[in-house]
Design a protein around this motif. Structure first.
Motif, PDB file in Angstrom:
ATOM      1  N   LEU A 254      13.878 111.871  26.069  1.00  0.00           N
ATOM      2  CA  LEU A 254      14.019 111.126  24.817  1.00  0.00           C
ATOM      3  C   LEU A 254      14.345 109.665  25.091  1.00  0.00           C
ATOM      4  N   SER A 255      15.207 109.441  26.091  1.00  0.00           N
ATOM      5  CA  SER A 255      15.551 108.075  26.469  1.00  0.00           C
ATOM      6  C   SER A 255      14.320 107.321  26.965  1.00  0.00           C
ATOM      7  N   VAL A 256      13.441 108.014  27.675  1.00  0.00           N
ATOM      8  CA  VAL A 256      12.204 107.394  28.155  1.00  0.00           C
ATOM      9  C   VAL A 256      11.363 106.921  26.975  1.00  0.00           C
ATOM     10  N   GLN A 257      11.199 107.780  25.975  1.00  0.00           N
ATOM     11  CA  GLN A 257      10.398 107.414  24.809  1.00  0.00           C
ATOM     12  C   GLN A 257      11.020 106.245  24.049  1.00  0.00           C
ATOM     13  N   LEU A 258      12.329 106.232  23.973  1.00  0.00           N
ATOM     14  CA  LEU A 258      13.033 105.149  23.297  1.00  0.00           C
ATOM     15  C   LEU A 258      12.766 103.817  23.993  1.00  0.00           C
ATOM     16  N   ARG A 259      12.879 103.803  25.316  1.00  0.00           N
ATOM     17  CA  ARG A 259      12.664 102.559  26.068  1.00  0.00           C
ATOM     18  C   ARG A 259      11.216 102.081  25.956  1.00  0.00           C
ATOM     19  N   LEU A 260      10.276 103.032  26.022  1.00  0.00           N
ATOM     20  CA  LEU A 260       8.873 102.646  25.888  1.00  0.00           C
ATOM     21  C   LEU A 260       8.590 102.101  24.492  1.00  0.00           C
ATOM     22  N   GLY A 261       9.180 102.710  23.475  1.00  0.00           N
ATOM     23  CA  GLY A 261       8.996 102.201  22.126  1.00  0.00           C
ATOM     24  C   GLY A 261       9.482 100.767  21.994  1.00  0.00           C
ATOM     25  N   MET A 262      10.620 100.472  22.615  1.00  0.00           N
ATOM     26  CA  MET A 262      11.162  99.115  22.580  1.00  0.00           C
ATOM     27  C   MET A 262      10.234  98.128  23.295  1.00  0.00           C
ATOM     28  N   ALA A 263       9.736  98.528  24.478  1.00  0.00           N
ATOM     29  CA  ALA A 263       8.858  97.645  25.246  1.00  0.00           C
ATOM     30  C   ALA A 263       7.568  97.367  24.487  1.00  0.00           C
ATOM     31  N   GLU A 264       6.974  98.410  23.937  1.00  0.00           N
ATOM     32  CA  GLU A 264       5.732  98.231  23.186  1.00  0.00           C
ATOM     33  C   GLU A 264       5.949  97.390  21.932  1.00  0.00           C
ATOM     34  N   ALA A 265       7.099  97.554  21.298  1.00  0.00           N
ATOM     35  CA  ALA A 265       7.376  96.834  20.058  1.00  0.00           C
ATOM     36  C   ALA A 265       7.501  95.336  20.293  1.00  0.00           C
ATOM     37  N   VAL A 266       8.251  94.945  21.324  1.00  0.00           N
ATOM     38  CA  VAL A 266       8.455  93.511  21.535  1.00  0.00           C
ATOM     39  C   VAL A 266       7.155  92.836  21.954  1.00  0.00           C
ATOM     40  N   LEU A 267       6.320  93.539  22.730  1.00  0.00           N
ATOM     41  CA  LEU A 267       5.044  92.945  23.122  1.00  0.00           C
ATOM     42  C   LEU A 267       4.129  92.804  21.908  1.00  0.00           C
ATOM     43  N   ALA A 268       4.120  93.795  21.040  1.00  0.00           N
ATOM     44  CA  ALA A 268       3.279  93.720  19.843  1.00  0.00           C
ATOM     45  C   ALA A 268       3.733  92.597  18.917  1.00  0.00           C
ATOM     46  N   GLU A 269       5.043  92.459  18.744  1.00  0.00           N
ATOM     47  CA  GLU A 269       5.545  91.418  17.843  1.00  0.00           C
ATOM     48  C   GLU A 269       5.338  90.029  18.432  1.00  0.00           C
TER      49      GLU A 269
END
Length: 418
Positions: A254-269
């Protein structure tokens, strides 16, 4: 390094009890998750700056049906599997990292009732949790000063004070770790936070993940019924079955998915911001164009590097997910060696996702330049959220596990997520 093959036979959908058969399906839940994420994203920066307990955010998750996603369909839940839950957490984390953490913690703690509990009381907990759409908070990881479960004439009572990173300010039920006063055996215990002996203080005051609803909880002679004790958390490698130990990589993924979500979000924004100011117009309140122009070779190289870093971590996370899902399907047939390989794969994914999150959230600020210092834009929250989470879940121990397994063939120790 391979992955654990899924078992055929008793784990086929047609062979499952009615209460465990799937609900609407993965595509439905991913659509619901995207819609909920789209609802959370527009005001994410403003909500993070306000720092209020995420009561409204939990209501959005509840109304979307996401709190009961993993509960058996026969009980009225979503009947989804862990791969679907992981995808949902990642989607929500991309919109709001703190709410993604809260939802992931909820899934893990709600699932522990099934994993640790005896069938009859565990089913009763799940039925009530599903019917009342509970939000779970707390944590089962070992802490310095443990809660104690003491026998009295009337039964058992829980005493002590502990800090929790997630969920306690909004939880309908707490799942906590306590030790028997007589034997020191660690147990997973369910507590109703509405009981008069439970005092919750929102004193976490972290610089990131401020909406994860963490805080400290005081337990003062809180009665604990027999059915409130989910099961033992004792770790004896000679007695702990691979199936029981699998709870560790399940939670850590779950922690892995959380970190990936954060990384993908900042790059998209950051990408959308760069495209919006394409070199012909200026952001309000600033003059000139920083190095982050879509035509700037250095910016393009950094975007390329961070994209490769995040995509690589995502691919490793997919391997880890396949191994975890296969291990869950094998159940009691899972071997110690297969468990060790699964745990190491998750550790590798944790390390890769941690680097992707920290690098992306920090370097995106450099790409955007001085505009990223604007609190109105809220770009700093990505770095603060990612860094806070990685402080609570550091990657160095996981790297040691990977190295020890690679060099010496040592099986990783059993570690519950925070």
């Amino acid at each position: 390094m391979g992955v654990v093959p899924a078992s055929s036979g008793p784990t086929r959908e047609s062979d499952r009890p009615e209460s465990e058969r799937t609900g609407p399906g993965r595509a439905y839940w991913l659509r619901v998750a995207r819609e909920t994420a789209d609802n959370l994203a527009p005001d994410a920066a403003a909500r993070e700056q306000a720092g209020k307990a995420p009561i409204d955010e939990v209501s959005r998750l509840r109304e979307a049906g996401l709190l009961t996603l993993l509960q058996p369909a026969g009980f009225g839940g979503g009947g989804a599997d862990w791969p679907t839950a992981y995808a949902v957490v990642r989607e929500i984390a991309a919109a709001d990292g703190a709410i993604g953490q809260l939802l992931g913690c909820h899934y893990f703690l709600a699932w522990t009732a099934r994993h640790y509990g005896e069938p009859a009381p565990a089913a009763q907990v799940e039925r009530q949790s599903t019917a009342e759409r509970w939000c779970w908070g707390g944590g089962l990881a070992r802490q310095e000063h443990p809660l104690t479960l003491t026998r009295t004439r009337g039964g058992r009572v829980l005493n002590g004070r502990q800090n929790y990173a997630t969920g306690v300010l909004v939880a309908d039920r707490l799942a906590v770790r306590a030790v028997r006063a007589e034997t020191g055996e660690p147990l997973a215990v369910v507590v109703d936070p509405a009981h008069g002996g439970v005092g919750i203080d929102g004193d976490a005051d972290t610089f990131g993940q401020r909406l994860a609803a963490g805080g400290s909880v005081e337990f003062d002679a809180v009665p604990v019924a027999a059915d409130d004790v989910l099961g033992s958390l004792a770790v004896d490698e000679d007695l702990l079955s691979p199936r029981a130990a699998l709870v560790s990589p399940v939670g850590r993924l779950l922690s892995v998915q959380l970190r990936l979500g954060m990384a993908e979000a900042v790059l998209a924004e950051a990408r959308e911001y760069s495209r919006a100011y394409n070199g012909t117009s200026h952001a309000p309140g600033h003059s000139g164009w920083p190095a982050g122009s879509p035509q700037d070779p250095q910016a393009l190289a950094v975007y390329g590097e961070l994209t490769v870093l995040t995509r690589s971590a995502s691919a490793l996370a997919d391997q880890a997910l396949e191994a975890v899902h296969g291990g869950l399907a094998r159940g009691e047939d899972l071997t110690h060696d297969e468990y060790a390989e699964t745990s190491v794969l998750v550790a590798m994914a944790e390390a890769a996702a941690s680097r992707a999150a920290q690098e992306s959230t920090a370097r995106a600020l450099d790409i955007i330049g001085t505009r990223s210092a604007s609190s109105r834009l809220g770009f700093d929250r990505f770095w603060r959220n990612a860094r806070t989470h990685t402080l609570y879940e550091p990657v160095t121990p996981r790297l040691r596990d990977v190295g020890d397994y690679f060099l010496n063939g040592a099986h990783p120790p059993f570690v519950l997520p925070v």
